[in-house]
Design an enzyme around this catalytic site. Structure first.
Site, PDB file in Angstrom:
ATOM      1  N   HIS A 256       0.847  -1.195   0.000  1.00  0.00           N
ATOM      2  CA  HIS A 256       0.000   0.000   0.000  1.00  0.00           C
ATOM      3  C   HIS A 256       0.878   1.238   0.000  1.00  0.00           C
ATOM      4  O   HIS A 256       1.934   1.248   0.639  1.00  0.00           O
ATOM      5  CB  HIS A 256      -0.923   0.018   1.229  1.00  0.00           C
ATOM      6  CG  HIS A 256      -2.094   0.912   1.029  1.00  0.00           C
ATOM      7  ND1 HIS A 256      -2.038   2.263   1.252  1.00  0.00           N
ATOM      8  CD2 HIS A 256      -3.341   0.653   0.574  1.00  0.00           C
ATOM      9  CE1 HIS A 256      -3.207   2.792   0.955  1.00  0.00           C
ATOM     10  NE2 HIS A 256      -4.018   1.844   0.541  1.00  0.00           N
ATOM     11  N   ASP A 307      -7.961  -5.383  -0.286  1.00  0.00           N
ATOM     12  CA  ASP A 307      -8.426  -6.230  -1.388  1.00  0.00           C
ATOM     13  C   ASP A 307      -8.133  -7.710  -1.184  1.00  0.00           C
ATOM     14  O   ASP A 307      -8.777  -8.555  -1.806  1.00  0.00           O
ATOM     15  CB  ASP A 307      -7.775  -5.782  -2.708  1.00  0.00           C
ATOM     16  CG  ASP A 307      -8.373  -4.486  -3.207  1.00  0.00           C
ATOM     17  OD1 ASP A 307      -9.605  -4.366  -3.167  1.00  0.00           O
ATOM     18  OD2 ASP A 307      -7.618  -3.602  -3.634  1.00  0.00           O
TER      19      ASP A 307
HETATM   20  N1  ACO Z   1       3.938  -7.563  -4.724  1.00  0.00           N
HETATM   21  C1  ACO Z   1       5.280  -7.581  -4.871  1.00  0.00           C
HETATM   22  N2  ACO Z   1       6.061  -6.501  -4.701  1.00  0.00           N
HETATM   23  C2  ACO Z   1       5.444  -5.354  -4.372  1.00  0.00           C
HETATM   24  C3  ACO Z   1       4.060  -5.269  -4.201  1.00  0.00           C
HETATM   25  C4  ACO Z   1       3.299  -6.428  -4.385  1.00  0.00           C
HETATM   26  N3  ACO Z   1       1.980  -6.414  -4.238  1.00  0.00           N
HETATM   27  N4  ACO Z   1       3.721  -4.006  -3.867  1.00  0.00           N
HETATM   28  C5  ACO Z   1       4.883  -3.323  -3.830  1.00  0.00           C
HETATM   29  N5  ACO Z   1       5.909  -4.137  -4.137  1.00  0.00           N
HETATM   30  C6  ACO Z   1       7.315  -3.748  -4.195  1.00  0.00           C
HETATM   31  C7  ACO Z   1       7.566  -2.982  -5.474  1.00  0.00           C
HETATM   32  O1  ACO Z   1       7.901  -3.811  -6.557  1.00  0.00           O
HETATM   33  C8  ACO Z   1       8.696  -2.078  -5.049  1.00  0.00           C
HETATM   34  O2  ACO Z   1       9.865  -2.841  -5.024  1.00  0.00           O
HETATM   35  P1  ACO Z   1      11.240  -2.216  -5.583  1.00  0.00           P
HETATM   36  O3  ACO Z   1      11.486  -1.020  -4.699  1.00  0.00           O
HETATM   37  O4  ACO Z   1      12.207  -3.330  -5.404  1.00  0.00           O
HETATM   38  O5  ACO Z   1      10.976  -1.842  -6.988  1.00  0.00           O
HETATM   39  C9  ACO Z   1       8.354  -1.744  -3.609  1.00  0.00           C
HETATM   40  O6  ACO Z   1       7.571  -2.848  -3.134  1.00  0.00           O
HETATM   41  C10 ACO Z   1       7.567  -0.455  -3.456  1.00  0.00           C
HETATM   42  O7  ACO Z   1       6.373  -0.579  -4.217  1.00  0.00           O
HETATM   43  P2  ACO Z   1       5.742   0.523  -5.127  1.00  0.00           P
HETATM   44  O8  ACO Z   1       5.110  -0.108  -6.313  1.00  0.00           O
HETATM   45  O9  ACO Z   1       6.728   1.624  -5.363  1.00  0.00           O
HETATM   46  O10 ACO Z   1       4.626   1.059  -4.177  1.00  0.00           O
HETATM   47  P3  ACO Z   1       3.537   2.118  -4.575  1.00  0.00           P
HETATM   48  O11 ACO Z   1       3.266   2.901  -3.372  1.00  0.00           O
HETATM   49  O12 ACO Z   1       3.906   2.862  -5.804  1.00  0.00           O
HETATM   50  O13 ACO Z   1       2.286   1.207  -4.958  1.00  0.00           O
HETATM   51  C11 ACO Z   1       0.557  -0.341  -4.689  1.00  0.00           C
HETATM   52  C12 ACO Z   1       1.341   0.787  -4.039  1.00  0.00           C
HETATM   53  C13 ACO Z   1       0.034   0.107  -6.053  1.00  0.00           C
HETATM   54  C14 ACO Z   1      -0.639  -0.666  -3.798  1.00  0.00           C
HETATM   55  C15 ACO Z   1       1.477  -1.571  -4.823  1.00  0.00           C
HETATM   56  O14 ACO Z   1       1.825  -2.038  -3.546  1.00  0.00           O
HETATM   57  C16 ACO Z   1       0.828  -2.680  -5.636  1.00  0.00           C
HETATM   58  O15 ACO Z   1       0.914  -2.667  -6.867  1.00  0.00           O
HETATM   59  N6  ACO Z   1       0.142  -3.664  -4.963  1.00  0.00           N
HETATM   60  C17 ACO Z   1      -0.557  -4.701  -5.680  1.00  0.00           C
HETATM   61  C18 ACO Z   1      -1.893  -4.165  -6.202  1.00  0.00           C
HETATM   62  C19 ACO Z   1      -2.893  -3.938  -5.103  1.00  0.00           C
HETATM   63  O16 ACO Z   1      -3.090  -4.791  -4.245  1.00  0.00           O
HETATM   64  N7  ACO Z   1      -3.565  -2.784  -5.158  1.00  0.00           N
HETATM   65  C20 ACO Z   1      -4.613  -2.441  -4.204  1.00  0.00           C
HETATM   66  C21 ACO Z   1      -4.164  -1.347  -3.297  1.00  0.00           C
HETATM   67  S1  ACO Z   1      -5.396  -0.990  -2.095  1.00  0.00           S
HETATM   68  C22 ACO Z   1      -6.548  -0.184  -2.961  1.00  0.00           C
HETATM   69  O17 ACO Z   1      -6.313   0.549  -3.871  1.00  0.00           O
HETATM   70  C23 ACO Z   1      -7.901  -0.422  -2.628  1.00  0.00           C
END
Ligand code: ACO
Length: 370
Positions: A256, A307
């Protein structure tokens, strides 16, 4: 001017609707844990729109308005029937809500009173539209809303035409409370940006639905269920998740932008998922979800978000996965419209800047010489 990717950490507005401080989510100052335990979704919608919990008369009157407004125009149903049968439910919902505005003579009335009324109408009609889309996709006639039923009961009733169990109504109602608002999430921001141009509330909600559809936001709950279905059986789980982690694939339902130590909503959905599994004597989905959490949290430190467990909750309620994100919209439309009302009460167009990174000093060359 320096851009911040994804606007991370940028405070883009003030708001008195919901807040996230040190991992604690509140709606109008009420802790989400308290509301999830005690409040109905209708009470929460009232709280978000009007800033206070309703008294008994106010709640009764809101329930009546929601029930009175729940039927949708027959022309809209006819239109939905023309959508392709293999329609994406969120794309269909986006189109139908946009079209719904055409049938509302008040659509462009910008007084606070008219917009409050439209917020209630949208909350009442969005579930009816989702249920109609679900039935039409299956080649069935929509079921008319039941007078006097709550949003949760009515939605489940309109999906099947049968009375839902008390357990199912209670579980869905609690899920709706948990999803109702979430500060400046992507879809709410989209709604605020749209109406800040003084565009209408239907345009704002249509923008929000478009933003919610994506798998990085509301679309994640459907993606979680697809992942669980693809894995299929518990014996394949560890290898499948490990492969995704090794390939640096995102595991849907984890991580998140704001919560780094866990999403306070997830524990309620996890509990619900377990209870439904125990009740159905089938905890396979719950057990698989817990195992995935162990692996992902153990290896990446990422915690489940709202989710993740909602996928197994809705599936155990007998709801197909294409409806998970529309259910999110059934709840979040309360928050979107509350934010729209707040935006319009003290509006200024939202128009940030971009840090330019393209070429400069280009000289125009006529087309024959290019
Ligand atoms: N699985 C694996 N790795 C992840 C995940 C995940 N679900 N989420 C974040 N990471 C990793 C990223 O790859 C990144 O790694 P890196 O620094 O080595 O590149 C690091 O954690 C930081 O993640 P970001 O993508 O920069 O985090 P951001 O704040 O931009 O995105 C988000 C947040 C979109 C929720 C992200 O965690 C994600 O894509 N999760 C999966 C989708 C999801 O569940 N979305 C629902 C969110 S809740 C909602 O909207 C209701």
């Amino acid at each position: 001017m320096t851009a911040t990717k994804g606007l991370e950490g940028i405070v883009a507005t003030t708001s008195s609707i919901s807040s996230i401080v040190d991992g604690v989510l509140t709606y109008r100052g009420y802790n989400i844990d308290d509301l999830a335990e005690h409040a109905s979704f209708e009470e929460v919608a009232y709280l978000l729109w009007f800033g206070k919990l309703p008294n008994a008369d106010e709640l009764k009157s809101l329930r009546k308005s929601l029930s009175d407004y729940a039927p949708i125009p027959s022309d809209l149903v006819a239109q939905i029937k023309l959508y392709p049968k293999n329609m994406s439910t969120m794309a269909a919902l986006r189109s139908a809500i946009s079209a719904l505005g055409l049938y509302d003579e008040q659509a462009d009335e910008m007084t606070a009173e008219a917009n409050e009324n439209k917020a209630v109408k949208l909350q009442a009609q969005l579930p009816t539209i989702v249920a109609a889309i679900a039935r039409i996709r299956e080649g069935k006639e929509p079921v008319a809303p039941k007078e006097g039923a709550s949003i949760a009961e009515n939605f489940l009733y309109m999906l099947t035409g049968e009375e839902p169990s008390d357990t199912a109504v209670k579980a869905l109602d609690q899920a709706l409370v948990l999803h109702a608002d979430h500060e400046l999430n992507a879809s709410t921001f989209a709604a605020r940006v749209t109406v800040a141009t003084l565009s209408d509330i239907y345009s704002g909600v249509t923008s929000a639905i478009g933003a919610l559809k994506g798998p990085l936001h509301g679309g994640a709950n459907e993606a979680v269920m697809k992942m669980l279905n693809e894995i299929g059986t518990p014996d394949r789980l560890e290898a499948a998740i490990q492969e995704k982690l090794n390939n640096r694939e995102k595991i849907m339902g984890f991580g998140h932008r704001v919560y780094k130590n866990g999403d306070p909503r997830a524990k309620h959905l996890q509990k619900m998922s377990k209870e439904l599994g125990d009740m159905n004597n089938d905890t396979r989905l719950y057990d698989m979800s817990v195992k995935i959490e162990e692996l992902v949290t153990g290896q990446k430190g990422l915690k489940p978000n709202v989710d993740f467990y909602s996928a197994s909750v809705y599936t155990q309620l007998g709801i197909e996965h294409e409806l998970f994100t529309p259910i999110f919209a059934i709840s979040r439309v309360s928050g979107w419209t509350a934010h729209i009302l707040e935006q319009l009460a003290d509006n200024r167009i939202i128009r940030p800047r971009a840090e330019y990174t393209g070429p400069t000093e280009q000289k125009y060359i006529s087309v024959e010489l290019r």
